[in-house]
Design a protein around this motif. Structure first.
Motif, PDB file in Angstrom:
ATOM      1  N   ASN A  57      29.189  72.422  22.204  1.00 15.10           N
ATOM      2  CA  ASN A  57      30.275  71.708  22.891  1.00 15.10           C
ATOM      3  C   ASN A  57      31.233  71.048  21.886  1.00 15.10           C
ATOM      4  O   ASN A  57      30.822  70.249  21.039  1.00 15.10           O
ATOM      5  CB  ASN A  57      29.671  70.644  23.813  1.00 15.10           C
ATOM      6  N   GLY A 101      21.867  74.659  22.881  1.00 17.76           N
ATOM      7  CA  GLY A 101      23.053  75.237  23.515  1.00 17.76           C
ATOM      8  C   GLY A 101      24.219  74.272  23.655  1.00 17.76           C
ATOM      9  O   GLY A 101      25.372  74.630  23.414  1.00 17.76           O
ATOM     10  N   ASP A 154      25.194  72.298  33.928  1.00 16.99           N
ATOM     11  CA  ASP A 154      25.038  73.430  34.851  1.00 16.99           C
ATOM     12  C   ASP A 154      25.114  72.963  36.310  1.00 16.99           C
ATOM     13  O   ASP A 154      25.714  73.626  37.155  1.00 16.99           O
ATOM     14  CB  ASP A 154      23.709  74.160  34.596  1.00 16.99           C
ATOM     15  N   GLY A 206      19.652  73.472  27.653  1.00 16.45           N
ATOM     16  CA  GLY A 206      19.527  73.500  29.103  1.00 16.45           C
ATOM     17  C   GLY A 206      18.187  72.947  29.561  1.00 16.45           C
ATOM     18  O   GLY A 206      18.064  72.383  30.646  1.00 16.45           O
ATOM     19  N   GLY A 207      17.167  73.093  28.716  1.00 19.54           N
ATOM     20  CA  GLY A 207      15.828  72.655  29.098  1.00 19.54           C
ATOM     21  C   GLY A 207      15.400  71.343  28.451  1.00 19.54           C
ATOM     22  O   GLY A 207      14.454  70.700  28.910  1.00 19.54           O
ATOM     23  N   GLY A 226      27.866  74.863  31.195  1.00 14.43           N
ATOM     24  CA  GLY A 226      28.347  74.133  30.021  1.00 14.43           C
ATOM     25  C   GLY A 226      29.672  74.633  29.481  1.00 14.43           C
ATOM     26  O   GLY A 226      30.652  73.870  29.412  1.00 14.43           O
TER      27      GLY A 226
HETATM   28  O1  KG4 Z   1      19.600  76.264  23.939  1.00 11.21           O
HETATM   29  P1  KG4 Z   1      19.971  77.006  25.163  1.00 11.21           P
HETATM   30  O2  KG4 Z   1      20.569  78.383  25.005  1.00 11.21           O
HETATM   31  O3  KG4 Z   1      18.744  77.214  26.106  1.00 11.21           O
HETATM   32  C1  KG4 Z   1      17.723  76.265  26.304  1.00 11.21           C
HETATM   33  O4  KG4 Z   1      16.826  76.162  25.423  1.00 11.21           O
HETATM   34  O5  KG4 Z   1      17.814  75.596  27.342  1.00 11.21           O
HETATM   35  O6  KG4 Z   1      20.966  76.081  25.993  1.00 11.21           O
HETATM   36  C2  KG4 Z   1      21.611  76.502  27.160  1.00 11.21           C
HETATM   37  C3  KG4 Z   1      22.402  75.338  27.746  1.00 11.21           C
HETATM   38  C4  KG4 Z   1      22.964  75.616  29.146  1.00 11.21           C
HETATM   39  O7  KG4 Z   1      22.654  74.525  29.982  1.00 11.21           O
HETATM   40  C5  KG4 Z   1      24.464  75.706  28.902  1.00 11.21           C
HETATM   41  O8  KG4 Z   1      25.234  75.309  30.018  1.00 11.21           O
HETATM   42  C6  KG4 Z   1      24.637  74.753  27.727  1.00 11.21           C
HETATM   43  O9  KG4 Z   1      23.515  75.002  26.908  1.00 11.21           O
HETATM   44  N1  KG4 Z   1      25.875  74.985  26.979  1.00 11.21           N
HETATM   45  C7  KG4 Z   1      26.872  74.076  26.873  1.00 11.21           C
HETATM   46  C8  KG4 Z   1      27.903  74.698  26.102  1.00 11.21           C
HETATM   47  N2  KG4 Z   1      27.489  75.945  25.767  1.00 11.21           N
HETATM   48  C9  KG4 Z   1      26.235  76.099  26.304  1.00 11.21           C
HETATM   49  N3  KG4 Z   1      26.977  72.830  27.353  1.00 11.21           N
HETATM   50  C10 KG4 Z   1      28.116  72.154  27.090  1.00 11.21           C
HETATM   51  N4  KG4 Z   1      29.145  72.671  26.388  1.00 11.21           N
HETATM   52  C11 KG4 Z   1      29.087  73.929  25.874  1.00 11.21           C
HETATM   53  N5  KG4 Z   1      30.122  74.407  25.181  1.00 11.21           N
END
Ligand code: KG4
Ligand code: ZN
Length: 342
Positions: free
Chosen positions: A285, A281, A172, A142-143, A185
């Motif tokens: 996907n 994250g 998001d 996300g970041g 996501g």
């Molecule tokens: O790694 P993470 O938990 O946090 C950060 O370090 O940002 O990633 C969170 C991000 C969110 O934007 C979420 O929408 C995305 O990962 N995410 C996905 C999926 N599962 C989580 N994006 C696309 N498809 C997914 N299945």
């Protein structure tokens, strides 16, 4: 004997702690998410995230220790995410880690969150399996959206980054545009399963043929105009059918995945490396996992995907990288600071 490490993570909206013995033996993994706190705002509110970390951190650490069946005497070091992230959020984990390091008389190791995602694919490698390095790492969260060259867990070079939105952030925001909920996501990818990925011709921004940087703000705007009409930012959502929404999700996801896969393969070509690891994250996907597998198979590249439970933020990846750093002699003082950028 392998050291036992307590890992603490609080850089964004997950309060997490874990215990590992050596970089591959996971003894516990506790994550407190804050989805409910941020859902109504459609994104992470830093101030609310910091407060939730304060409420959760002690309980999460205690649970991680209890689940692992360890006490303070069994812990050889405390690893904590010190950068990059939301400063107020990082501070909570760092303060907890420093307090325990001082009270228990244990070494403190600050860990780079992106490097932890970049090496998380190796967490569950068996003792007989060779380490995957050197490898190209795709970190998609996300970041952050980055391509890195991991020579070893101790030697990591950034090859490319997003110049605007991160891939997860785009998911998001698109979920926000379509009023689908937060975090976007997982929801967008679920809705996309019923859609036609060729229904909308969304841009695949490549930023030049040799560039390993990313840009996802253009596609977000393209989705906005697709929903509301060219140049418009509101008023169009009510006109869309459920099938229109699914088609937009599928086409958006396909475009983002195409760019991530193309750049990852370009990084392999430019460096001559034949191993790819993927974390963060968005690495959960399904379409990304399948498309990367297909591209790597086609090019004879070995792909190691992070197990889904270690894709989102967690303490295991922090403890595992902390273990490598500790073994290399890294120690941080109690002056360790939070850094917003990497
Ligand atoms: O790694 P993470 O938990 O946090 C950060 O370090 O940002 O990633 C969170 C991000 C969110 O934007 C979420 O929408 C995305 O990962 N995410 C996905 C999926 N599962 C989580 N994006 C696309 N498809 C997914 N299945
Ligand atoms: Zn992350």
């Amino acid at each position: 004997m392998e050291p036992t490490i307590l890992g603490i993570e609080s850089s964004c909206d997950e309060t997490a702690a874990a215990v590992v013995t050596g970089p591959h033996q996971v003894r516990s993994n506790v994550v407190a998410t804050q989805f409910d706190v941020h859902a109504k705002y459609g994104g992470v509110v830093p101030e609310l995230a910091s407060r939730a970390h304060i409420e959760n951190i002690d309980g999460v650490i205690q649970e991680a220790m209890a689940e692992a069946g360890v006490g303070r005497r069994d812990i050889d070091a405390i690893a904590v995410t010190s950068r990059p992230g939301l400063t107020g959020c990082l501070l909570i984990g760092i303060t907890a880690a420093k307090t325990l390091a001082l009270a228990w008389g244990k070494p403190l190791v600050g860990v780079n969150h992106i490097h932890a995602h970049a090496t998380s694919a190796a967490i569950e490698l068996g003792p007989a399996e060779p380490e995957p390095w050197p490898a190209i790492a795709l970190v998609v969260s996300g970041g952050h959206t980055s391509l890195l060259l991991v020579r070893s867990p101790l030697e990591i070079e950034t090859l490319g980054v997003t110049i605007d939105d991160a891939a997860g952030e785009a998911f998001d925001k698109v979920a926000g545009i379509l009023d689908l909920g937060f975090p976007g996501g997982p929801i967008v990818s679920r809705v996309a399963e019923k859609g036609d990925d060729r229904a909308c011709d969304f841009p695949r921004t490549l930023l030049g043929k040799d560039s390993l940087d990313f840009s996802f703000s253009g596609i977000k705007t393209a989705v906005l105009y697709r929903v509301h009409g060219p140049g418009r930012t509101s008023g169009g959502l009510a006109r869309l059918t459920a099938q229109n929404v699914a088609d937009i999700c599928a086409s958006f996801q396909a475009a983002v995945v195409d760019v991530l896969v193309a750049k990852t393969m370009l990084a392999c070509e430019q460096t001559g490396l034949r191993t790819v690891v993927v974390g963060g994250g968005v690495a959960a996907n399904r379409r990304l996992r399948q498309s990367l597998q297909a591209a790597c198979d086609q090019h004879g590249v070995r792909l190691i995907l992070t197990p889904i439970r270690y894709c989102s933020d967690n303490g295991v990846m922090i403890a595992a990288l902390g273990c490598h750093l500790l073994r290399s002699g890294r120690r941080d003082s109690l002056a360790l600071e939070a850094q917003a950028t990497s």
